[in-house]
Design a protein around this motif. Sequence first.
Motif, PDB file in Angstrom:
ATOM      1  N   ASP A  73       0.695  -1.332   0.206  1.00  0.00           N
ATOM      2  CA  ASP A  73      -0.007   0.024   0.171  1.00  0.00           C
ATOM      3  C   ASP A  73       1.017   1.294  -0.139  1.00  0.00           C
ATOM      4  O   ASP A  73       0.870   1.967   0.721  1.00  0.00           O
ATOM      5  CB  ASP A  73      -0.879   0.025   1.180  1.00  0.00           C
ATOM      6  N   TYR A  76       2.457   2.105   3.296  1.00  0.00           N
ATOM      7  CA  TYR A  76       1.565   2.201   4.428  1.00  0.00           C
ATOM      8  C   TYR A  76       1.405   0.858   4.967  1.00  0.00           C
ATOM      9  O   TYR A  76       0.720   0.585   6.014  1.00  0.00           O
ATOM     10  CB  TYR A  76       0.435   2.962   4.103  1.00  0.00           C
ATOM     11  N   PHE A 161     -10.528  -1.110   1.265  1.00  0.00           N
ATOM     12  CA  PHE A 161     -10.003  -1.080   0.176  1.00  0.00           C
ATOM     13  C   PHE A 161     -10.884  -2.240  -0.518  1.00  0.00           C
ATOM     14  O   PHE A 161     -10.691  -2.668  -1.798  1.00  0.00           O
ATOM     15  CB  PHE A 161      -8.650  -1.674  -0.147  1.00  0.00           C
ATOM     16  N   GLN A 183      -2.006  -5.702   5.725  1.00  0.00           N
ATOM     17  CA  GLN A 183      -2.103  -4.572   6.642  1.00  0.00           C
ATOM     18  C   GLN A 183      -2.712  -4.977   8.045  1.00  0.00           C
ATOM     19  O   GLN A 183      -3.849  -4.339   8.305  1.00  0.00           O
ATOM     20  CB  GLN A 183      -2.318  -3.098   6.247  1.00  0.00           C
ATOM     21  N   ASP A 215      -1.087   8.583  10.544  1.00  0.00           N
ATOM     22  CA  ASP A 215      -2.092   7.733   9.704  1.00  0.00           C
ATOM     23  C   ASP A 215      -3.102   7.283  10.405  1.00  0.00           C
ATOM     24  O   ASP A 215      -3.141   6.461  11.501  1.00  0.00           O
ATOM     25  CB  ASP A 215      -1.187   6.796   9.165  1.00  0.00           C
ATOM     26  N   VAL A 216      -4.342   7.466   9.897  1.00  0.00           N
ATOM     27  CA  VAL A 216      -5.652   6.465  10.352  1.00  0.00           C
ATOM     28  C   VAL A 216      -5.896   6.945  12.015  1.00  0.00           C
ATOM     29  O   VAL A 216      -6.019   5.913  12.711  1.00  0.00           O
ATOM     30  CB  VAL A 216      -5.726   5.226  10.006  1.00  0.00           C
ATOM     31  N   HIS A 333      -2.430  12.216  -1.636  1.00  0.00           N
ATOM     32  CA  HIS A 333      -2.119  11.212  -2.610  1.00  0.00           C
ATOM     33  C   HIS A 333      -3.197  10.204  -2.552  1.00  0.00           C
ATOM     34  O   HIS A 333      -3.185   9.206  -3.136  1.00  0.00           O
ATOM     35  CB  HIS A 333      -0.855  10.321  -1.738  1.00  0.00           C
ATOM     36  N   ASP A 334      -4.404  10.447  -1.803  1.00  0.00           N
ATOM     37  CA  ASP A 334      -5.455   9.442  -1.575  1.00  0.00           C
ATOM     38  C   ASP A 334      -6.640  10.101  -2.726  1.00  0.00           C
ATOM     39  O   ASP A 334      -7.688   9.339  -2.572  1.00  0.00           O
ATOM     40  CB  ASP A 334      -5.998   9.394  -0.579  1.00  0.00           C
ATOM     41  N   ARG A 428      -5.784   4.879  -6.700  1.00  0.00           N
ATOM     42  CA  ARG A 428      -5.264   6.376  -6.548  1.00  0.00           C
ATOM     43  C   ARG A 428      -3.812   6.408  -7.363  1.00  0.00           C
ATOM     44  O   ARG A 428      -3.138   7.465  -6.911  1.00  0.00           O
ATOM     45  CB  ARG A 428      -4.977   6.449  -4.813  1.00  0.00           C
TER      46      ARG A 428
END
Length: 554
Positions: A73, A76, A161, A183, A215-216, A333-334, A428
Motif C-alpha cells: 500500500d 503504508y 479497500f 496491513q 495515519d488513520v 495522495h489519496d 489512487r
Amino acid sequence: MSDIPLSQPDQAKDEVPWWRTAVVYQIYPRTFADSNGDGIGDLPGITSRVPYLRELGVDAVWLCPFYPSALADGGYDVDDYCNVDPRFGTLADFDALITVLHSAGLKVLIDIVPNHSSNRHPWFVEALGSRPGSAARDRYIFRWGAGSAGDQPPNDWQSQFGGPAWEPAGDGQWYLHLFAAEQPDLNWHNQQVRADFRRTLRFWADRGVDGFRVDVAHGLIKDLNEPYQPWSRLSDITRPDGSHPLWDREELPEVYREWRQVFGSYDPPRIAVAEAAVHPTRRHRYGADGLGMAFNFEMQEADWDPADYRRVIDSGLGDLAKGNTPTWLLGCHDTPRVATRYGLPRQDGGTAQQIARQWLLTDGRQPSVDPTLGQRRARAAIMVLLALPGSTYIYQGDELGLPEVPDLPAEELQDPMAIRSKGKEKGRDGCRVPLPWTTDGPSFGFGPGPARPPQPPWYGEYSVDGQSTQRDSTLALYRATLALRRTLLAGDDFAWQDTGSDNVMAFRRAGAWLSITNFGPRSFAMPAGDLMLASSPLDRDQLPTDTTAWLRST
Ligand code: GLC
Ligand code: CA
C-alpha cells in the motif's frame, strides 16, 4: 488536556508556534525524484530538490512513509518503524535530508502508521507462528472464525479497500485488517504496542524531526465486543457521538495524551497532525485536545461552488473557538487531482470527488474533462486557502497544476484499492505519477531511469523547468502567493465581507486586506483597493469568472 505542555515555551513569549500558520508540502517519496535511475524516487532525490522547495516558499515538508515495506500500500504497510527501505536510501540519507531541510529553514513532519503494521513485521510473523490466545497474537486482532469449522470470517465487515476485512490465520482464527490483507490491524489495548510506538516517536524525534503526520489516527481503538454489528449498520463512519465500534472511539484521547507527553519532553515540543476522518464537531479531540493538529478534509470534498466554500470555511474556522488550528487542503495522495476534479462537469447527486472516481473508471473518456477550466479553478482555490487563518497542505505536483492521469495501463496499477475492488475502483495511482521536472528527456527529469507508474506524453507540458520561465504559470502563481502570504500574515483575524452576490465570496483579513473570489459565470466589478495578486488576469476593473484576487484596503 491543558496540563500537558505542547507549546508553552513559545506561548510564554507570546509567539505563535510555527505549525499554526505553516504551509506544508506533502512529498510522496516514491514519485518525487529518483537519484539512481531505478525508477523509484528516494531520499537523496528529495535532498537534491530542497532548493526547489525553498524557492517555492513552503515552511515545512511532510514525508509519506519511507520505511522498509513490500509497498503493498505504497509504504503504508510498514515492516520496521525505525529504519529506511533500502530502495529509498539509508538512515544516513535520512539524516542528511533533515540537515539540508533544516538549513534551508524547512521543518519536517514524517508519516507514522500506528493503526496497522505490515504482515512482514516481526510481530506479525511471530503472531502467525504462535498459538491462539498467546501474547504474540494479542498484539493484533485475532478472532475465531464462524461456522462449525471456523472456515468463515467472524463477521461481514469489509476492508476500506474492498473485500472482507478478515483473513484466515490457518488454524480457525482470522485476523482483522481494515485496509489491505498485508496491513493487519494492531491491538491498541495492548500496552506493549503502546510502549513500542512511544519508543518509535522518540527514535525519530531524537533524529531531529519536528513532528508527525499520524495515519488513520481515528482508527486505533476498536470495540470488538460481541454481538458484532452487521456491516450494513456501520456505513456512517463520521458519527457525532463516538458510538461507532471501529472509528473515533471515546477511548482514543488517552493514547494521544501519552504521545503528547513524549512530544512535550522535547524543546521545542514536537507536534503531530492527525489524519482523522471524523465528524467536524469532534475534530478538536484530535487537534487541540489530541495530537496538536487535525486535518480538515471538508475542503477536499467540496465542489468548486460558493455555497460549499462558505460552509467549509465556516466549519474550519469554527475550530478556532475550540482552540484548534484550522487546516486546509485541496488534495493529497489519496484523492483525484484537484485540477481534474474542478474540470469535470457537475452532476446531480455527486460530489466532485465521486464524479472524478466515476470518470477514472472510464479511463477519462466520459464525462469529458476541461483541463484548462480545472486548472483555472484550482489556481483560484489555492489563493482562497492561503488567505485563510491556519495551516495549509499542498500535495506534490498541485503547484504545477498537474491533472490526474486517468488511463494508466491496468498492469501498471499498484494501489490495493484497484486490485481488491476488482474493477469497482480505479484507485489512487493516477495522482501518484512521478513528477515532471524537465520538458523532455527520460522520465521528464524524474531520474536517470524510467518512471513508475509511467508518465503520459503530455506530462512535459507541466514540468517545473517549463513553468519556471513562464510568468503566468501555475508554479509562478504558487511562488508569488506564498511569498506574498509571508508578508501579510494576519493571525486569526477574519471577517466575511458582503459582496451583494451569492457567486462572489470575499473576506477581510486583519482589517487590512481582502480576498475575493468570483465563482459566477460573469465578471464582477472589483471593490476598492490596491490589487496585490490575482489567480488569472483581470479584465480592466473586472474580476473574471473563476478567479481570486487579493486586495490591500485603501
Ligand atoms: C491513509 C493513507 C492512505 C493509506 C491508508 C492506510 O488513509 O493516507 O494512503 O492507504 O491510510 O494506511
Ligand atoms: Ca531510486
